[in-house]
Design an enzyme around this catalytic site. Structure first.
Site, PDB file in Angstrom:
ATOM      1  N   ARG A 185      -4.173  -1.992   3.824  1.00 31.83           N
ATOM      2  CA  ARG A 185      -3.110  -3.250   3.229  1.00 31.83           C
ATOM      3  C   ARG A 185      -2.131  -3.552   4.286  1.00 31.83           C
ATOM      4  O   ARG A 185      -2.561  -3.129   5.494  1.00 31.83           O
ATOM      5  CB  ARG A 185      -2.602  -2.618   1.964  1.00 31.83           C
ATOM      6  CG  ARG A 185      -3.172  -2.499   1.182  1.00 31.83           C
ATOM      7  CD  ARG A 185      -2.992  -3.939   0.355  1.00 31.83           C
ATOM      8  NE  ARG A 185      -3.966  -3.724  -1.247  1.00 31.83           N
ATOM      9  CZ  ARG A 185      -4.722  -3.791  -1.426  1.00 31.83           C
ATOM     10  NH1 ARG A 185      -6.127  -4.122  -0.597  1.00 31.83           N
ATOM     11  NH2 ARG A 185      -5.198  -3.382  -2.970  1.00 31.83           N
ATOM     12  N   GLU A 197       1.391 -11.002   3.177  1.00 30.40           N
ATOM     13  CA  GLU A 197      -0.190 -11.573   3.168  1.00 30.40           C
ATOM     14  C   GLU A 197       0.042 -12.785   2.233  1.00 30.40           C
ATOM     15  O   GLU A 197       0.643 -11.812   1.526  1.00 30.40           O
ATOM     16  CB  GLU A 197      -1.611 -11.079   3.493  1.00 30.40           C
ATOM     17  CG  GLU A 197      -1.621 -10.253   2.256  1.00 30.40           C
ATOM     18  CD  GLU A 197      -2.999  -9.915   2.134  1.00 30.40           C
ATOM     19  OE1 GLU A 197      -3.280  -8.975   3.498  1.00 30.40           O
ATOM     20  OE2 GLU A 197      -3.445  -9.622   1.719  1.00 30.40           O
ATOM     21  N   HIS A 237      -8.405 -11.277   3.984  1.00 26.44           N
ATOM     22  CA  HIS A 237      -8.565 -10.162   3.128  1.00 26.44           C
ATOM     23  C   HIS A 237     -10.023 -10.234   2.337  1.00 26.44           C
ATOM     24  O   HIS A 237      -9.777 -10.931   1.054  1.00 26.44           O
ATOM     25  CB  HIS A 237      -7.460 -10.516   1.986  1.00 26.44           C
ATOM     26  CG  HIS A 237      -7.252  -8.915   1.686  1.00 26.44           C
ATOM     27  ND1 HIS A 237      -5.709  -8.961   0.825  1.00 26.44           N
ATOM     28  CD2 HIS A 237      -8.129  -7.731   0.788  1.00 26.44           C
ATOM     29  CE1 HIS A 237      -5.824  -7.516   0.217  1.00 26.44           C
ATOM     30  NE2 HIS A 237      -7.560  -7.782   0.298  1.00 26.44           N
TER      31      HIS A 237
HETATM   32  C1  GLV Z   1      -9.154  -4.931  -1.794  1.00 30.34           C
HETATM   33  O1  GLV Z   1      -8.267  -4.789  -1.103  1.00 30.34           O
HETATM   34  C2  GLV Z   1      -8.733  -4.124  -2.825  1.00 30.34           C
HETATM   35  O2  GLV Z   1      -7.671  -3.093  -2.661  1.00 30.34           O
HETATM   36  O3  GLV Z   1      -9.571  -4.084  -3.972  1.00 30.34           O
END
Ligand code: GLV
Length: 327
Positions: free
Chosen positions: A240, A269, A287
């Site tokens: 994250r 982000e 991401h």
């Molecule tokens: C993506 O970042 C998730 O947490 O599934």
């Protein structure tokens, strides 16, 4: 009897909307409009359930303003967009989407590690810019992945998937750091041994971050931790934004205090720290670690199953605050 009402906060597969419509009155955001918090709250009025993607913040202020809301189903394994304490206090169930993305995300962690260590995107940019005029012995020399030491911080399901790829596929020595030690069988399956964070940072050739975000894990990697790493090391963040101090990382990369980084997630982000955009030795992706069509379908399916299960039978498959279900 009136069907329960559900809001889908972001654009999603048409099949997901169709399935939700079998059970609910559905308002969806198939245009993927950016809703302000006030608009989100306004649209949640009268809704018992909301389908979220991990970007929508569910906090006490929102819950106070949405008294009908009973369940927030995240199409993500991470759920730091939820204020879980506030949800529990309001009697609202939160669900996430674990397991269905484990292997896909581990694949991507490895892809980012390989691309970073072997300077794949940096060399591609060079080629596309028309700068490649001759072969050279030292052109884009990177670091080896096979046989090197892989350090994994956060040894949940995805971390274990990365460990297995490294140990079994690439003959890497795997060390890991986690809040709690894995049991002996899991350590053997992953061929991984436990290390303190400091020891891991000092010895790993490649450090991969897969730790969930919380106040406690904020800036797990900052200037002090970067200073412990080898100058030849790479750092991969698929966890994250906020797990890494991006400003400190950009500086360490610019000053070549570590060799390279691969980042799929960013503080704040979709904004990216401007210094990360100008240093060459970083691979940046938006991401996408869980982004394969089957996996995204499975994640949407699990979020849907949670909404259907809870709003029609009082059962959620993957609650993050299960105590709410037994009240
Ligand atoms: C993506 O970042 C998730 O947490 O599934």
């Amino acid at each position: 009897m009136n069907k329960p009402q559900v809001l889908v906060a972001r654009a999603i597969f048409p099949e997901t909307i169709a399935r939700l419509e079998e059970h609910f009155e559905v308002e969806s955001n198939q245009d993927d409009a950016a809703w302000s918090k006030a608009e989100f709250i306004a649209r949640l009025q009268g809704k018992q359930g909301v389908f979220t993607t991990g970007s929508e913040r569910i906090d006490g202020e929102l819950l106070d303003a949405c008294p009908d809301l009973k369940i927030c189903a995240n199409m993500a394994v991470g759920y730091n967009n939820f204020d879980v304490d506030a949800m529990t206090a309001h009697g609202v169930v939160g669900t996430n989407a674990p397991d269905v993305l484990t292997e896909t995300t581990a694949d991507f962690g490895f892809a980012l590690l390989m691309a970073t260590a072997r300077r794949v995107t940096e060399s591609e940019h060079y080629l596309r810019a028309g700068k490649w005029t001759k072969w050279a012995y030292d052109m884009f020399s990177g670091s080896d992945v096979h046989g090197s030491t892989l350090g994994i911080i956060g040894m949940g399901r995805i971390g274990q998937g990365i460990a297995k790829r490294g140990a079994h596929g690439f003959g890497m020595k795997v060390i890991y750091h986690n809040r709690s030690r894995l049991d002996a069988q899991l350590e053997a399956d992953c061929k991984a041994s436990y290390a303190s964070k400091e020891e891991l940072l000092k010895t790993a050739d490649h450090v991969v971050l897969v730790v969930p975000y919380s106040a406690a894990s904020h800036h797990t990697i900052g200037a002090a931790e970067l200073a412990l790493m080898k100058p030849t090391a790479t750092l991969i963040n698929i966890a994250r934004g906020g797990i890494v101090d991006d400003a400190a990382l950009a500086l360490a990369l610019r000053e070549r205090r570590i060799a390279a980084a691969g980042l799929d997630v960013f503080e704040g982000e979709p904004k990216v720290h401007p210094d990360l955009l100008t240093v060459p030795n970083v691979v940046l992706t938006p991401h996408i670690a869980s982004a394969t069509v089957p996996t995204r379908r499975a994640m949407a399916g699990l979020a849907t199953d949670n909404l259907v299960g809870f709003l029609t039978q009082g059962k959620a498959l993957t609650p993050v605050n299960p105590a709410v279900l037994t009240r």
